[in-house]
Design a protein around this motif. Sequence first.
Motif, short mmCIF file in Angstrom:
data_model
loop_
_atom_site.label_atom_id
_atom_site.label_comp_id
_atom_site.label_asym_id
_atom_site.label_seq_id
_atom_site.Cartn_x
_atom_site.Cartn_y
_atom_site.Cartn_z
N VAL A 17 43.08 45.97 41.21
CA VAL A 17 43.46 45.42 39.96
C VAL A 17 44.82 44.23 40.18
N GLY A 18 45.26 44.71 41.09
CA GLY A 18 46.82 43.74 41.26
C GLY A 18 48.50 44.21 40.77
N LYS A 19 48.19 45.51 41.21
CA LYS A 19 49.62 46.74 40.86
C LYS A 19 51.07 45.76 41.13
N LYS A 138 35.17 41.99 44.31
CA LYS A 138 35.95 41.17 44.99
C LYS A 138 36.72 41.01 45.10
N ARG A 139 37.58 41.16 44.21
CA ARG A 139 39.36 41.37 45.09
C ARG A 139 39.19 42.17 46.48
N LEU A 140 37.94 43.49 45.77
CA LEU A 140 37.93 45.00 47.03
C LEU A 140 37.60 44.58 48.91
N LEU A 142 37.90 41.88 49.81
CA LEU A 142 38.42 41.12 50.47
C LEU A 142 38.73 41.86 51.23
N ARG A 143 39.01 42.92 51.44
CA ARG A 143 39.84 44.27 52.54
C ARG A 143 38.81 44.28 53.71
N SER A 144 39.53 44.79 54.79
CA SER A 144 38.37 45.43 56.24
C SER A 144 38.04 46.77 55.41
N ASN A 182 43.73 42.11 33.05
CA ASN A 182 44.75 41.81 35.03
C ASN A 182 43.44 40.47 35.49
N GLU A 183 42.41 40.29 34.45
CA GLU A 183 41.17 39.35 35.06
C GLU A 183 41.14 37.81 34.54
N SER A 184 41.61 38.01 33.42
CA SER A 184 41.13 36.81 32.47
C SER A 184 42.60 36.22 32.83
N1 LIG Z 1 46.15 38.42 36.81
C1 LIG Z 1 45.25 38.18 38.52
N2 LIG Z 1 44.74 36.57 38.45
C2 LIG Z 1 44.03 36.68 39.68
N3 LIG Z 1 43.75 37.53 41.05
C3 LIG Z 1 45.18 38.51 41.07
C4 LIG Z 1 46.16 38.56 39.44
N4 LIG Z 1 46.45 39.86 39.50
C5 LIG Z 1 46.61 40.19 41.37
N5 LIG Z 1 45.42 39.23 41.49
C6 LIG Z 1 44.75 39.45 43.05
O1 LIG Z 1 43.88 40.81 43.34
C7 LIG Z 1 44.14 41.04 44.55
C8 LIG Z 1 44.70 42.57 44.36
O2 LIG Z 1 46.09 42.72 43.99
P1 LIG Z 1 46.88 43.39 44.37
O3 LIG Z 1 46.60 44.06 46.71
O4 LIG Z 1 48.01 43.54 43.97
O5 LIG Z 1 46.64 45.30 43.99
P2 LIG Z 1 46.87 46.57 43.73
O6 LIG Z 1 46.33 47.01 42.71
O7 LIG Z 1 48.28 46.87 44.62
O8 LIG Z 1 45.21 47.02 45.09
P3 LIG Z 1 45.56 48.97 45.42
O9 LIG Z 1 45.92 49.99 44.53
O10 LIG Z 1 44.06 48.82 45.65
O11 LIG Z 1 47.06 48.63 46.17
C9 LIG Z 1 45.22 39.88 45.22
O12 LIG Z 1 43.95 39.03 45.57
C10 LIG Z 1 45.75 39.38 44.97
O13 LIG Z 1 46.96 38.51 44.51
#
Ligand SMILES: Nc1ncnc2c1ncn2[C@@H]1O[C@H](COP(=O)(O)OP(=O)(O)OP(=O)(O)O)[C@@H](O)[C@H]1O
Length: 210
Positions: A17-19, A138-140, A142-144, A182-184
Amino acid sequence: MNTSYGLFITLDGPNGVGKSTIMGDLCKKLTSQGFETYKTREPTDSLIGDFLRKSEEKYRGKTLACIAATDRYYHIEHEILPALQKKKIVLSDRYVESSLVLQRIDDVDLEFIWEINKNVIIPDLSVILLASPDTLNKRLNLRSDGSFFERKKTARKDELDYYRQAAEFLEKQGFNVYVLDNESTSIEENSESITKRIVDLYNQSGEGLT
Ligand SMILES: Nc1ncnc2c1ncn2[C@@H]1O[C@H](COP(=O)(O)OP(=O)(O)OP(=O)(O)O)[C@@H](O)[C@H]1O
Ligand SMILES: Cc1cn([C@H]2C[C@H](O)[C@@H](COP(=O)(O)O)O2)c(=O)[nH]c1=O
């Protein structure tokens, strides 16, 4: 609140999600405003945390839940409280909120999870980031490789439902929960509004900014 001992902020939300992105930005903003921060995470970087990280393919359910809770109590005792006592702003990437979600996906009931976690310290602010299942996938993608929780097909929707339920549950336990989309909303906007909340909490503690 723990404010006479610094501030304790947790950042949680579904995988991808982007943490960690928001956490990095938050730390930069707080540091540039003169605050001393302590960045930490769960699983911790201790032996127990490493064990938890490696455990999910072998241990499940209540066993995994107990390993996560053990790591959390270690985290509190050895990292969070010492940093709070030095009046730092402690920012943790994942905390008890994660157990209320990941362990439920792993079929452990909420009562059991809370029973083993109910003695954790309450954060001054519990931030929960959310995004839609499509965006998370979509964000996940991107990971292998992915963890058990990331690979599980229904996990994205379950994670979101359980995070919403966790937010409600934790509010009833006295947590100050801040749920953010944390999407839009951009990384910049979200980290700015979280920083503002943290600074407000700091000022309310009567310590002032320096
Ligand atoms: N507000 C946002 N808008 C668009 N993209 C975002 C936003 N916040 C984060 N991202 C993107 O989402 C992707 C995942 O982010 P990140 O690795 O920080 O997630 P995480 O929650 O820490 O994941 P995990 O729990 O698996 O470690 C990254 O490519 C990041 O650039
Ligand atoms: C905090 C916490 C963690 N876990 C497990 C689940 C995953 O294997 C990892 C999380 O690692 P990530 O790099 O942050 O994605 O730890 C758990 O089962 N319960 C918890 O509360």
